[in-house]
Design an enzyme around this catalytic site. Structure first.
Site, PDB file in Angstrom:
ATOM      1  N   CYS A 144       0.596  -1.484  -0.334  1.00 27.90           N
ATOM      2  CA  CYS A 144      -0.217   0.455  -0.199  1.00 27.90           C
ATOM      3  C   CYS A 144       0.780   1.352  -0.245  1.00 27.90           C
ATOM      4  O   CYS A 144       0.747   2.083  -0.259  1.00 27.90           O
ATOM      5  CB  CYS A 144      -0.831   0.148   1.649  1.00 27.90           C
ATOM      6  SG  CYS A 144      -0.688  -0.397   2.860  1.00 27.90           S
ATOM      7  N   HIS A 177      -2.912   6.150   4.427  1.00 29.74           N
ATOM      8  CA  HIS A 177      -1.450   5.932   4.577  1.00 29.74           C
ATOM      9  C   HIS A 177      -0.848   7.813   4.215  1.00 29.74           C
ATOM     10  O   HIS A 177      -1.101   8.288   3.490  1.00 29.74           O
ATOM     11  CB  HIS A 177      -0.412   5.226   3.824  1.00 29.74           C
ATOM     12  CG  HIS A 177      -1.143   3.641   4.905  1.00 29.74           C
ATOM     13  ND1 HIS A 177      -1.603   3.283   5.666  1.00 29.74           N
ATOM     14  CD2 HIS A 177      -0.570   3.303   3.764  1.00 29.74           C
ATOM     15  CE1 HIS A 177      -1.575   2.211   6.096  1.00 29.74           C
ATOM     16  NE2 HIS A 177      -0.986   1.384   4.713  1.00 29.74           N
TER      17      HIS A 177
HETATM   18  N1  LIG Z   1      -4.608  -3.913   5.167  1.00 29.13           N
HETATM   19  C1  LIG Z   1      -3.726  -2.994   4.007  1.00 29.13           C
HETATM   20  O1  LIG Z   1      -4.468  -2.627   4.300  1.00 29.13           O
HETATM   21  C2  LIG Z   1      -3.734  -4.199   3.132  1.00 29.13           C
HETATM   22  C3  LIG Z   1      -3.207  -3.497   2.098  1.00 29.13           C
HETATM   23  C4  LIG Z   1      -1.729  -4.062   0.894  1.00 29.13           C
HETATM   24  C5  LIG Z   1      -1.701  -5.652   1.047  1.00 29.13           C
HETATM   25  N2  LIG Z   1      -2.225  -5.924   2.283  1.00 29.13           N
HETATM   26  C6  LIG Z   1      -2.307  -7.044   2.191  1.00 29.13           C
HETATM   27  O2  LIG Z   1      -4.108  -7.933   2.211  1.00 29.13           O
HETATM   28  C7  LIG Z   1      -3.982  -9.473   3.132  1.00 29.13           C
HETATM   29  C8  LIG Z   1      -4.603  -9.125   3.376  1.00 29.13           C
HETATM   30  O3  LIG Z   1      -5.041  -8.183   4.801  1.00 29.13           O
HETATM   31  P1  LIG Z   1      -5.714  -7.529   5.295  1.00 29.13           P
HETATM   32  O4  LIG Z   1      -5.290  -6.256   6.270  1.00 29.13           O
HETATM   33  O5  LIG Z   1      -7.139  -7.621   4.851  1.00 29.13           O
HETATM   34  O6  LIG Z   1      -5.522  -8.755   7.548  1.00 29.13           O
HETATM   35  P2  LIG Z   1      -6.952  -9.089   8.231  1.00 29.13           P
HETATM   36  O7  LIG Z   1      -7.903  -8.111   8.213  1.00 29.13           O
HETATM   37  O8  LIG Z   1      -6.416 -10.152   9.100  1.00 29.13           O
HETATM   38  O9  LIG Z   1      -8.027 -10.816   7.049  1.00 29.13           O
HETATM   39  C9  LIG Z   1      -7.234 -11.660   7.354  1.00 29.13           C
HETATM   40  C10 LIG Z   1      -7.783 -12.833   6.148  1.00 29.13           C
HETATM   41  O10 LIG Z   1      -7.152 -13.191   5.675  1.00 29.13           O
HETATM   42  C11 LIG Z   1      -7.791 -15.101   6.163  1.00 29.13           C
HETATM   43  N3  LIG Z   1      -7.137 -15.912   6.343  1.00 29.13           N
HETATM   44  C12 LIG Z   1      -6.254 -16.020   6.945  1.00 29.13           C
HETATM   45  N4  LIG Z   1      -5.354 -16.901   7.098  1.00 29.13           N
HETATM   46  C13 LIG Z   1      -6.463 -17.647   6.100  1.00 29.13           C
HETATM   47  C14 LIG Z   1      -6.406 -18.941   5.648  1.00 29.13           C
HETATM   48  N5  LIG Z   1      -5.324 -20.194   6.349  1.00 29.13           N
HETATM   49  N6  LIG Z   1      -6.967 -19.582   4.485  1.00 29.13           N
HETATM   50  C15 LIG Z   1      -7.162 -18.679   3.928  1.00 29.13           C
HETATM   51  N7  LIG Z   1      -7.362 -17.542   4.413  1.00 29.13           N
HETATM   52  C16 LIG Z   1      -7.305 -17.651   5.467  1.00 29.13           C
HETATM   53  C17 LIG Z   1      -8.387 -14.577   7.005  1.00 29.13           C
HETATM   54  O11 LIG Z   1     -10.174 -15.476   7.112  1.00 29.13           O
HETATM   55  P3  LIG Z   1     -10.371 -15.414   8.908  1.00 29.13           P
HETATM   56  O12 LIG Z   1     -11.294 -14.484   8.879  1.00 29.13           O
HETATM   57  O13 LIG Z   1     -11.068 -16.523   8.423  1.00 29.13           O
HETATM   58  O14 LIG Z   1      -8.851 -15.568   9.384  1.00 29.13           O
HETATM   59  C18 LIG Z   1      -9.386 -12.941   6.794  1.00 29.13           C
HETATM   60  O15 LIG Z   1     -10.297 -13.155   5.995  1.00 29.13           O
HETATM   61  C19 LIG Z   1      -2.007  -9.318   3.714  1.00 29.13           C
HETATM   62  O16 LIG Z   1      -1.072  -9.656   3.227  1.00 29.13           O
HETATM   63  C20 LIG Z   1      -2.099  -7.872   4.240  1.00 29.13           C
HETATM   64  O17 LIG Z   1      -0.669  -7.985   3.664  1.00 29.13           O
HETATM   65  C21 LIG Z   1      -3.191  -5.213   2.694  1.00 29.13           C
END
Ligand SMILES: NC(=O)c1ccc[n+]([C@@H]2O[C@H](COP(=O)([O-])OP(=O)(O)OC[C@H]3O[C@@H](n4cnc5c(N)ncnc54)[C@H](OP(=O)(O)O)[C@@H]3O)[C@@H](O)[C@H]2O)c1
Length: 354
Positions: free
Chosen positions: A131, A244
């Site tokens: 991001c 950000h």
């Molecule tokens: N947040 C940001 O601004 C941002 C920006 C760019 C990229 N990202 C990337 O996007 C990804 C998710 O980020 P987030 O911020 O959305 O995190 P989050 O709110 O913690 O959500 C994580 C997601 O991953 C799922 N998950 C975890 N373990 C899993 C598994 N073994 N199999 C399938 N699904 C699984 C979770 O499902 P459950 O609910 O079932 O646990 C949940 O849906 C990360 O790789 C992060 O680096 C995030």
């Protein structure tokens, strides 16, 4: 061209990015015939509302990708490492939000308005940038294409939603605890994030940078096609919920005035210049939240660089939207428009990975 409706999977559909992806797919009228919502086994069976319809969350397994055309992944690097190739093997084109594939030379790393042509060489997996890199690249592109870039120094002020749903809950809990005069509990971050600034995002690397800082360095070089770009970063987590902010200092090859820089930034699709100090008008995290644009302001000559070859500015963008979900959906749109989503059957018949 009217695209045929597609089977679209969102992996990590219960997370903050996954939920934003569902919202952005709906808002942008992406041609979805079937939406498959996948998450961990913990969430399997949960029902969520999408556009007035109830959709069941399924466990993300290799079989869950049978028949999927496009899979938008936001479930972390470990999941993407294993399941993205499995999805591709079943005919899906994957757009992954984690860092698992970004620096793989066979995987394009793409910001929609910067290097969309790189999508043409994907072999099944496309990577969505980090991001902080995402909001920086379009602005640097404008400088690269006009006056050339000698060196970049960027310091980030990143919101807690960039860490995910648990970090939002942690900041809320710490603010409530402070108001109630109770001790603040920290588990997502090593220190309380409320009323603090933590110069630690992701793990520390042997070179002293954090992994987040190094992502800005390496991903910017790849996206901008500037493999030798001199760029340094300090990444700081601050108690903001969404968006950000970044303080950017660029040494340019040719002279550049602030007025000309504003003109150049304004011409980049998806970039809005907000820069009127006399009215206290500059980009704010709270105003960027919920928007798809990248906002630029505080544009000024960098007084430390002679010959008007230095420009300093402030860049703000919603990390969940342009920083993650919106760019992923924009990449999916470009893949569809340019006919770069290959049907599963055709790919399997050709016997290739993509
Ligand atoms: N947040 C940001 O601004 C941002 C920006 C760019 C990229 N990202 C990337 O996007 C990804 C998710 O980020 P987030 O911020 O959305 O995190 P989050 O709110 O913690 O959500 C994580 C997601 O991953 C799922 N998950 C975890 N373990 C899993 C598994 N073994 N199999 C399938 N699904 C699984 C979770 O499902 P459950 O609910 O079932 O646990 C949940 O849906 C990360 O790789 C992060 O680096 C995030």
């Amino acid at each position: 061209m009217t695209p045929r409706p597609l089977t679209v999977a969102v992996v990590g559909a219960t997370g903050v990015v996954g939920r934003t992806m569902i919202q952005v797919l709906t808002e942008r009228l992406f041609p979805v015939a079937q939406l498959r919502l996948l998450a961990s086994g913990r969430s399997a069976g949960r029902m969520v509302e999408v556009e007035g319809r109830t959709v069941e969350i399924r466990e993300a397994t290799p079989e869950a990708f049978d028949g999927v055309d496009i899979a938008l992944f936001s479930a972390g690097g470990d999941v993407a490492q294993v399941l993205a190739p499995a999805a591709v093997a079943r005919g899906a084109t994957v757009i992954d939000n984690s860092s698992a594939w970004r620096m793989d030379p066979t995987v394009p790393l793409v910001v929609s308005q910067v290097n969309a042509d790189d999508l043409g060489w994907h072999e099944g997996i496309v990577a969505n940038p980090n991001c902080s890199t995402m909001q920086l690249a379009p602005v640097l592109m404008a400088l690269r294409d006009s006056v050339g870039i000698e060196r970049v120094v960027v310091d980030t002020y990143q919101s807690v939603s960039g860490t995910g749903a648990d970090a939002i809950t942690e900041l809320e809990g710490q603010v409530r605890a402070h108001v109630a005069g109770e001790p603040m509990r920290a588990s997502v971050y090593p220190h309380p994030i409320a009323f603090n600034a933590l110069p630690e995002i992701d793990v520390f690397l042997p070179n002293g940078y954090t992994k987040e800082e190094w992502k800005v360095v390496t991903e910017s070089r790849k996206i901008l096609h500037l493999p030798d770009l001199r760029i340094s970063c300090t990444a700081v987590r601050i108690p903001v919920f969404v968006s950000h902010s970044e303080a950017v200092h660029v040494e340019t090859r040719d002279p550049l005035s602030p007025d000309r820089a504003r003109e150049l930034f304004d011409r980049v699709p998806g970039v809005i210049v907000r820069d009127d100090p006399s009215r206290h008008d500059y980009p704010l995290a709270t105003e960027a939240a919920g928007r798809d644009e990248i906002f630029v302001g505080r544009v000024r000559q960098d007084a430390s660089i002679p010959g008007d070859r230095g420009i300093a500015f402030w860049v703000v963008s919603d990390n969940l939207r342009k920083g993650a979900a919106t760019n992923a959906v924009q990449l999916a749109e470009i893949l569809v428009e340019r006919g770069w989503i290959k049907a599963a059957a055709a790919r399997n018949a050709a016997g290739t990975r993509a």
